[in-house]
Scaffold this motif. Sequence first.
Motif, PDB file in Angstrom:
ATOM      1  N   ALA A 146       0.828  -1.206   0.000  1.00  0.00           N
ATOM      2  CA  ALA A 146       0.000   0.000   0.000  1.00  0.00           C
ATOM      3  C   ALA A 146       0.866   1.261   0.000  1.00  0.00           C
ATOM      4  O   ALA A 146       0.577   2.225  -0.721  1.00  0.00           O
ATOM      5  N   ILE A 147       1.930   1.259   0.794  1.00  0.00           N
ATOM      6  CA  ILE A 147       2.812   2.425   0.845  1.00  0.00           C
ATOM      7  C   ILE A 147       3.507   2.634  -0.494  1.00  0.00           C
ATOM      8  O   ILE A 147       3.593   3.761  -1.009  1.00  0.00           O
ATOM      9  N   LEU A 148       4.008   1.546  -1.086  1.00  0.00           N
ATOM     10  CA  LEU A 148       4.691   1.656  -2.371  1.00  0.00           C
ATOM     11  C   LEU A 148       3.751   2.165  -3.465  1.00  0.00           C
ATOM     12  O   LEU A 148       4.111   3.037  -4.258  1.00  0.00           O
ATOM     13  N   MET A 149       2.532   1.639  -3.493  1.00  0.00           N
ATOM     14  CA  MET A 149       1.597   2.044  -4.539  1.00  0.00           C
ATOM     15  C   MET A 149       1.098   3.477  -4.319  1.00  0.00           C
ATOM     16  O   MET A 149       0.917   4.235  -5.279  1.00  0.00           O
ATOM     17  N   VAL A 164      -3.499   7.886  -1.670  1.00  0.00           N
ATOM     18  CA  VAL A 164      -3.908   6.741  -0.858  1.00  0.00           C
ATOM     19  C   VAL A 164      -5.248   6.188  -1.331  1.00  0.00           C
ATOM     20  O   VAL A 164      -5.455   4.972  -1.376  1.00  0.00           O
ATOM     21  N   ARG A 165      -6.149   7.082  -1.715  1.00  0.00           N
ATOM     22  CA  ARG A 165      -7.455   6.627  -2.183  1.00  0.00           C
ATOM     23  C   ARG A 165      -7.369   5.825  -3.477  1.00  0.00           C
ATOM     24  O   ARG A 165      -8.253   5.023  -3.767  1.00  0.00           O
ATOM     25  N   GLU A 166      -6.333   6.040  -4.258  1.00  0.00           N
ATOM     26  CA  GLU A 166      -6.181   5.329  -5.527  1.00  0.00           C
ATOM     27  C   GLU A 166      -5.716   3.887  -5.351  1.00  0.00           C
ATOM     28  O   GLU A 166      -5.854   3.083  -6.271  1.00  0.00           O
ATOM     29  N   VAL A 167      -5.168   3.557  -4.190  1.00  0.00           N
ATOM     30  CA  VAL A 167      -4.538   2.243  -4.012  1.00  0.00           C
ATOM     31  C   VAL A 167      -5.512   1.081  -4.196  1.00  0.00           C
ATOM     32  O   VAL A 167      -5.214   0.140  -4.947  1.00  0.00           O
ATOM     33  N   PRO A 168      -6.683   1.053  -3.532  1.00  0.00           N
ATOM     34  CA  PRO A 168      -7.579  -0.099  -3.721  1.00  0.00           C
ATOM     35  C   PRO A 168      -7.977  -0.319  -5.176  1.00  0.00           C
ATOM     36  O   PRO A 168      -7.980  -1.462  -5.663  1.00  0.00           O
ATOM     37  N   ALA A 169      -8.298   0.759  -5.893  1.00  0.00           N
ATOM     38  CA  ALA A 169      -8.685   0.624  -7.298  1.00  0.00           C
ATOM     39  C   ALA A 169      -7.519   0.128  -8.133  1.00  0.00           C
ATOM     40  O   ALA A 169      -7.697  -0.689  -9.056  1.00  0.00           O
ATOM     41  N   ALA A 170      -6.305   0.596  -7.828  1.00  0.00           N
ATOM     42  CA  ALA A 170      -5.136   0.155  -8.585  1.00  0.00           C
ATOM     43  C   ALA A 170      -4.870  -1.333  -8.369  1.00  0.00           C
ATOM     44  O   ALA A 170      -4.500  -2.050  -9.310  1.00  0.00           O
ATOM     45  N   ILE A 171      -5.071  -1.819  -7.153  1.00  0.00           N
ATOM     46  CA  ILE A 171      -4.872  -3.247  -6.874  1.00  0.00           C
ATOM     47  C   ILE A 171      -5.917  -4.077  -7.604  1.00  0.00           C
ATOM     48  O   ILE A 171      -5.605  -5.122  -8.198  1.00  0.00           O
TER      49      ILE A 171
END
Length: 225
Positions: A146-149, A164-171
């Motif tokens: 999560a930190i890296l993304m 930070v909000r973009e991380v779940p969608a990116a995964i």
Amino acid sequence: MSVISGDRREHRAAKREARSGAGPTVAGIEPGVNPGATAKFGLFGEVLTIGLMMTVVALGVVTLPIALAAGIRHLRRFVAAEDSRAGLFWDDVRAGILPSLVVGVAAALIAGVLTLDVVLAGSGALPGGEVIAVVGWAGLLVLAVAILMAAGAWSPQQGWRAAVREVPAAIRADAAGAAYIAAAAVFTGVVTWALAPLFIAGIGCAALAVVAVPARRRRGVHRTE
């Protein structure tokens, strides 16, 4: 005959240079992307250099997120053959270090709790210690990814909240890419555990993975179109 052969060799060499993105364009040949990545030894040296700079910034622990974000942006500029002066790295650090402290402190607290769980589980002081240890290690890995993304999505204009909000969608959009980044995080942890100074190379490679994973996904999309 030799003149024709020489022309063919020159044309093939020109095509290779054009495709690499490092040479002049050739009619009918699409120039390659990321020309800065064609010099493998140069890229390796840049990874080590930026790894050292990131390590210096990350010595404060809670400053790790901005160290990663600035390093990733530097490598992104380098592989694109854009302006990648070291001064731009420090400009990013200055622009984002204060807002990043919220992310850094939160990440440090979560990592501390998970590490404590792993240590207590290994000591046998907790019932079901093996399960707790697995959950703790998994949590640390998820936190690292999560930190890296988030660092890869950060920019001075966008800020940390949007990153930070973009991380779940990116995964969700690229689970395989997230797995590659997780492997880079594990690699960094393993080499640092084996020999602490290798953290410099490890964090540099992790930053390069964040740059390379989206490029891999874009190339795959292009091939299917």
